[in-house]
Enzyme design. Sequence first.
Site, PDB file in Angstrom:
ATOM      1  N   PHE A  32      -4.648   3.167  14.585  1.00 58.86           N
ATOM      2  CA  PHE A  32      -5.005   4.166  13.578  1.00 58.86           C
ATOM      3  C   PHE A  32      -6.052   3.525  12.670  1.00 58.86           C
ATOM      4  O   PHE A  32      -6.040   2.313  12.475  1.00 58.86           O
ATOM      5  CB  PHE A  32      -3.774   4.568  12.754  1.00 58.86           C
ATOM      6  CG  PHE A  32      -3.056   5.776  13.299  1.00 58.86           C
ATOM      7  CD1 PHE A  32      -2.364   5.701  14.488  1.00 58.86           C
ATOM      8  CD2 PHE A  32      -3.097   6.990  12.616  1.00 58.86           C
ATOM      9  CE1 PHE A  32      -1.715   6.810  15.006  1.00 58.86           C
ATOM     10  CE2 PHE A  32      -2.455   8.111  13.121  1.00 58.86           C
ATOM     11  CZ  PHE A  32      -1.758   8.024  14.322  1.00 58.86           C
TER      12      PHE A  32
ATOM     13  N   ASN B  34       0.846  -1.196   0.000  1.00 62.24           N
ATOM     14  CA  ASN B  34       0.000   0.000   0.000  1.00 62.24           C
ATOM     15  C   ASN B  34       0.885   1.250   0.000  1.00 62.24           C
ATOM     16  O   ASN B  34       2.107   1.140  -0.047  1.00 62.24           O
ATOM     17  CB  ASN B  34      -0.953  -0.012   1.202  1.00 62.24           C
ATOM     18  CG  ASN B  34      -0.169  -0.113   2.493  1.00 62.24           C
ATOM     19  OD1 ASN B  34       0.566   0.797   2.852  1.00 62.24           O
ATOM     20  ND2 ASN B  34      -0.294  -1.250   3.180  1.00 62.24           N
TER      21      ASN B  34
ATOM     22  N   LYS C 271      10.215 -16.166 -10.801  1.00 61.35           N
ATOM     23  CA  LYS C 271       9.398 -15.069 -11.339  1.00 61.35           C
ATOM     24  C   LYS C 271       8.232 -15.620 -12.179  1.00 61.35           C
ATOM     25  O   LYS C 271       8.456 -16.480 -13.036  1.00 61.35           O
ATOM     26  CB  LYS C 271      10.303 -14.177 -12.206  1.00 61.35           C
ATOM     27  CG  LYS C 271       9.632 -12.956 -12.729  1.00 61.35           C
ATOM     28  CD  LYS C 271      10.594 -12.117 -13.541  1.00 61.35           C
ATOM     29  CE  LYS C 271       9.829 -11.031 -14.246  1.00 61.35           C
ATOM     30  NZ  LYS C 271      10.639 -10.364 -15.266  1.00 61.35           N
TER      31      LYS C 271
ATOM     32  N   LYS D  15     -11.218  -3.994  18.741  1.00 63.75           N
ATOM     33  CA  LYS D  15      -9.797  -4.325  18.974  1.00 63.75           C
ATOM     34  C   LYS D  15      -9.368  -3.994  20.400  1.00 63.75           C
ATOM     35  O   LYS D  15      -8.192  -4.043  20.727  1.00 63.75           O
ATOM     36  CB  LYS D  15      -8.934  -3.609  17.930  1.00 63.75           C
ATOM     37  CG  LYS D  15      -9.303  -3.991  16.495  1.00 63.75           C
ATOM     38  CD  LYS D  15      -8.289  -3.527  15.459  1.00 63.75           C
ATOM     39  CE  LYS D  15      -8.813  -3.775  14.051  1.00 63.75           C
ATOM     40  NZ  LYS D  15      -7.772  -3.851  13.034  1.00 63.75           N
TER      41      LYS D  15
END
Length: 402
Positions: free
Chosen positions: A324, A211, A290, A342
């Site tokens: 976060f 990300n 690969k 959480k």
Amino acid sequence: MTNNLKEKNIVLCVCGGIAAYKSAALLRLLIKAEAKVRVIMTQNAKAFVGPLTFEALSGQPVCTSLFDDREEGAIRHIEWANQADAVVIAPATANVIGKLANGIADDALTTFMLAVTCPKILCPSMNTIMYENRAMQRNLDILEADGYKLLAPGEGELACGTYGAGRLPEPADIADRLAHTLSPKDFKGKQILITAGPTLEPLDPVRFISNHSSGKMGYAIAGAGEYRGAEVILISGPTALPSPAGVRKIDVKTAREMADAVFEHMDKAHIIIKVAAVADYRPHETAVQKIKKNTDDMIVSMKKNIDILKEAGQRKKNQILVGFAAETQDLDKNAQKKLREKNLDMIAGNLVGDPSSGFGTDTNKVTLYFSDGSKEELQLMEKKSVADILLDRILKMVAENG
Ligand code: PMT
């Protein structure tokens, strides 16, 4: 972030070394940070950079002798010493280090140093062989034991043509340590565990799923914690950022590596802050070679990663746990759900996708949600400022928890 140098009385002591020119750059940085800087130079330093340079940059007379007649020189060293909030000797030469270690006061700089009681930072800079000389190391040990904060010289090519330790640290790094010295240490005795950056989930030896996290938000919190006296462990996915000074950094790549590092270190931490953007899924299999583009379509089968924060929430004892939440919509609802599920004390929610907030930016727009149901919406601000406010709120919770 608070500018700890603002309005502070700093005395910059310059000795006669080739790196004396870097002291002018350091002075500029300190003045830019609105510090009030006075400069003391040895006679040898004048051979490398003229006092006028420092006078022009600081806007103050430069002291080069105990007996110059521009002010009442004979007692000036006592007055400057009394008024100083911090002193930095950069560059510090072998000669001056030797004199300071032995209490010799035979010029303005060394006499001034005998009268100083505020924090003192010493930046040795010289040829590698001189630096490694046993007498020099002995003198540095004495000065450290006497309360000097030593800034180790950097390694690199030196002016004398050799390669090794002896370079004066970069002016920005010296200014950073000076600001650190002047920062209130309200997290002294606390250990903070922080995760930052992305995780990388490999598809094959050359490709991965990840990300856009740059690590800036987490590194800002790590830096702010270290400034405020905490012992900081930073578990970081791959980023392009330099390690924050004084922070123990543990590099990881995958979510599983991050989980292992978090669970290994979380027990000792008083505070755990999970800023990392952990990949929720990883490829079921990582190809050994690969992957070739033999087909038009490719389907990657994915497996859920462990939710590190959720697991930490189940394991936590008398610890503050902060998460976060990166959301693209319904910030309130989604962040509060994560807070509850959480078992967190606080969650910092940010909408990602905005050009000035979230991934990769220097600023962030954050809303803090607390376990008592309250929330606090912060303005758009530097990530460094978000870090300080977050730590302020955590400190309040620590105090309330006893
Ligand atoms: O790194 P920057 O470029 O500065 O960007 C900052 C940031 C946008 C990455 C940061 O501010 C942020 O929002 N971090 C959390 C990103 C995230 O993964 O959010 P989430 O809503 O998917 O996860 C919620 C929480 O669970 C997070 O604390 C996350 O670390 C944690 N988590 C998530 C998944 C997982 N498998 N394990 C976890 O521990």
